[in-house]
Design an enzyme around this catalytic site. Structure first.
Site, PDB file in Angstrom:
ATOM      1  CG  HIS A   1      -0.182   0.126   2.478  1.00  0.00           C
ATOM      2  ND1 HIS A   1      -0.276  -0.634   3.413  1.00  0.00           N
ATOM      3  CD2 HIS A   1      -0.153   1.404   3.403  1.00  0.00           C
ATOM      4  CE1 HIS A   1       0.196  -0.322   4.670  1.00  0.00           C
ATOM      5  NE2 HIS A   1       0.409   1.207   4.199  1.00  0.00           N
TER       6      HIS A   1
ATOM      7  CG  ASP B   1       0.395  -4.348   2.698  1.00  0.00           C
ATOM      8  OD1 ASP B   1       0.867  -3.688   1.740  1.00  0.00           O
ATOM      9  OD2 ASP B   1      -0.281  -3.388   3.453  1.00  0.00           O
TER      10      ASP B   1
ATOM     11  CB  SER C   1       2.722   1.783   6.434  1.00  0.00           C
ATOM     12  OG  SER C   1       1.311   1.801   7.174  1.00  0.00           O
TER      13      SER C   1
END
Length: 720
Positions: A83, A219, A631
């Protein structure tokens, strides 16, 4: 009241195996180091941060200013979340080459894809400058004078600091302006896309599974940093070569067990752990609910169009993910604050704080703090809600209304003269190019029809339809041509367009009323918060205080651990590929699974990446305190090796930006073995695996062996 200067070295923390906190890596020696070792760490504070020798911090980058990445090979291979790289994957995708749907793997350096405006920033060193910064302010200054003095001193320190010509410097405040650090950095601007799994792996579960556990999402995405012939930062050039890092992270094949030490190293964006109860009430009961409603309406429209049209799916993929992310986060945050009793806990702390203030005879200095907070937040509330809603409507969710804001700014610049207009004009053209790249008038109109009545209920859907029908700014070619002319002609076009006439009053209100009052009161609140922060550490010195996140490099440590979110429910610490197959729904945009992955699972063809039971791990959770910006952060084991990739938090713990509860707050990480498995067995990109240093630290990890290897100039996990 008075504001006190303080030095952190006078604050004594109890040395226990505590968890939570986002710590400055240059200050880990002492209590933090002992805490980490009590949790199982074998590495030292110097292994994590060292200016004179390579250390873990030399493998960590701020990825494009919003995520974290880590170097995993001596050829500049960079790992981050899917992402985080989603915008770049999307920008290279088309109906002919649908990398979002099919994935992408560069089989040679020549196939790696350049990315405009993408960068990776390294931290070279961190220096405390608290004394210098605070020396320029005094109690008799007003807020504007203090800020002006601080800004001037910051500029002076940056100018005077010892750094190379290609390096940058920045000063950041900590503990609500009570402490300051300077960061010397290097920014690499040639970062190329190397690999990404299809979205059916990288976004598996999509919105339904976002912010929840159990999770089965791969991810991750892979990039490579390029440098000039001297290994220094450089703009994109075909002559650039792969970056040679000071340190790259070895990758452990041993996996994790419950209770294992974990360290997450990265750039957390923003937390507010020390807000008073009244502020948390305002955020969760006033601001969040209105924003949630706006995004919910927008997502309904976007999702419907994306499922009907592949071109729109590609065009809106990144935007939809961005909108959905915080829509669900805010919902979880509100739920967590309520169920954890965070507001009542803060009120109890405030009572204890006031009792200590009275007992220590400091009522003159701190006795009226909470009455001041109450007055300030009551005045702040209508502007905080209105400003937040304005940004949601005019920036986050609709492109055309975002354009109206830029048109307003361009017209204002014209009123200031030809030079200002030319500068603004030069900026708006490339900005519009970016906006129109992912603009679909039908989708945008549907979103605007749904959300604008939430900002102004006097506006009808027909008014919105007329706006999109009559404005030339729904057409890229007409818009760019109209804005490239001379000042008088451009102003005439703007003033006569339906878009500007619709938006002008709203934007004027924002500039003249909403934002000025918001900024004024926020500045006053920040000054009170600074005093409150000082007071807490002075009056209750035995509490554990860590600096709030502010997009600077931080370390957070904890352990692999399951949790019990509610009665009779317990979540294990790990998930497996079996769970992907259990969730599989053919042709579903969230839970479809590539046929090749299903076949690999059926054949148990996991290579060297399965666990001891022959199962393929996907994710695990830990007690590390993380937030947006973490992230892509590496999850690092007790020996300094990569064991996973941080990408999310659990639903019950999304409130950790405001209140961290170690019982239920968990961060979610992709297991490094699943990443390797997808690259190798699914993507057939084994050449990338060959670049990496794969290790088995648990097979050879006694403290005596660790020390012996260090004496020989080795890390536990490989040569420096």
């Amino acid at each position: 009241m008075k504001s006190l200067k303080f030095l952190l070295l006078f604050i004594a923390f109890p040395v226990l195996a505590q968890q939570g906190g986002m710590w400055i890596p240059s200050l880990l020696e002492g209590d933090n180091e002992e805490e980490m070792q009590a949790l199982g760490a074998k590495i030292t504070a110097q292994d994590i941060y060292d200016v004179n020798n390579s250390s873990l911090k030399d493998a960590i980058v701020h990825f494009n200013g919003g995520c974290t990445g880590e170097v995993i090979s001596n050829q500049g291979l960079l790992l981050t979340n899917h992402h985080c790289g989603f915008g770049q994957i999307q920008s290279h995708s088309s109906l002919e080459n649908d990398y979002l749907k099919d994935g992408f793997w560069a089989m040679s350096l020549d196939e790696e894809l350049p990315n405009e405006n993408l960068y990776a920033r390294f931290i070279i060193r961190i220096e405390e400058v608290t004394e210098e910064m605070l020396s320029v302010i005094s109690e008799d200054m007003d807020l504007k004078e203090k800020q002006a003095a601080l800004d001037e001193k910051q500029a002076e320190l940056i100018k005077q600091t010892d750094k190379e010509l290609w390096q940058d410097a920045n000063v950041k405040s900590f503990y609500s302006g009570n402490q300051y650090f300077m960061f010397i950095t290097e920014k690499y601007e040639d970062v190329r896309l190397v690999g990404a799994p299809p979205s059916s792996i990288g976004k598996f579960g999509s919105d339904t599974d976002n912010w929840v556990w159990p999770r089965h999402t791969g991810d991750f995405s892979i990039f490579r940093i390029y440098a000039d012939e001297h290994n220094r930062p450089a703009k994109y050039s075909e002559d650039n070569v792969p970056y040679q890092p000071k340190h790259s992270l070895p990758i452990s094949l041993d996996g994790v067990q419950e209770g294992d030490f974990t360290l997450v190293f990265g750039f957390p964006g923003r937390t507010n752990q020390y807000l008073p109860a009244i502020a948390v009430e305002q955020i969760t009961q006033k601001v969040n609910p209105t924003n949630i409603e706006i995004r919910e309406k927008a997502l309904e429209q976007i999702d419907a169009y994306m499922q009907q049209d592949d071109q729109i799916r590609i065009q809106y993929a990144s935007k939809q993910a961005r909108i959905a992310n915080y829509w669900k986060k805010w919902k979880g945050e509100n739920l967590g604050i309520e169920e954890s009793g965070a507001i009542e806990t803060k009120k109890d702390f405030e009572k204890r704080f006031m009792q200590a203030v009275k007992a220590q005879g400091k009522e003159e200095a701190y006795g009226d703090l909470f009455s001041i907070f109450e007055t300030q937040y009551q005045e702040f509330e209508p502007f905080a809600v209105k400003r937040s809603n304005f940004l949601e409507v005019f920036f986050t969710n609709t492109e055309l209304l975002q354009i109206s804001f830029r048109l307003y700014q361009l017209k204002q610049s014209a009123d200031q003269g030809e030079n200002q207009f030319k500068q603004a004009q030069a900026n708006i053209i490339p900005m519009l190019e970016r906006v129109y790249k992912n603009f679909n008038a039908r989708v945008d109109q549907s979103v605007a029809e749904s959300i604008f009545p939430l900002y102004d209920d006097q506006v009808s859907k027909q008014q919105i339809r007329d706006l999109y029908k009559n404005s030339i700014f729904t057409n890229k070619a007409m818009a760019i041509k109209a804005l490239e002319g001379e000042l008088e002609k451009v102003v005439e076009v703007i003033e006569n367009d339906a878009l500007y006439n619709f938006a002008e009053d709203y934007i004027t209100e924002f500039y003249q009323i909403i934002n000025p009052n918001y900024q004024r009161i926020q500045t006053e609140i920040a000054e009170t918060q600074k005093i409150y922060m000082t007071a807490m550490m002075e009056v209750l010195p035995d509490e554990r205080y860590f600096p709030d996140a502010n997009s600077t490099l931080r370390v957070t440590y904890g352990q692999v651990k399951g949790y019990q979110p509610r009665d009779a429910v317990y979540y294990n610490h790990v998930t497996y590929l079996d769970g992907v197959v259990e969730k599989y729904v053919p042709d579903d945009y969230e839970f479809d699974v590539p046929e090749k992955l299903l076949q690999l699972h059926e054949n148990k063809d996991f290579g060297n990446y399965a666990d001891a039971n022959g199962k393929m791990p996907i994710g695990f959770i830990g007690t590390n305190q993380t937030t947006g910006g973490n992230s892509g952060s590496p999850a690092i084991d007790a020996h300094g090796n990569l064991i996973g990739l941080n990408f999310d938090r659990v639903w019950e713990g999304t409130m950790s930006d405001l209140y961290y509860d170690p019982e239920i707050c968990r961060n979610i990480m992709v297991d490094a073995r699943y990443i390797l498995f997808v690259i190798d067995k699914f993507g057939d990109a084994g050449h990338l695996i060959e670049e990496m240093n794969l290790v088995h630290p648990k097979a050879n990890s006694t403290q005596e062996e660790v020390e012996e290897k260090k004496k020989k100039g080795w890390w536990i996990f490989g040569r420096n």
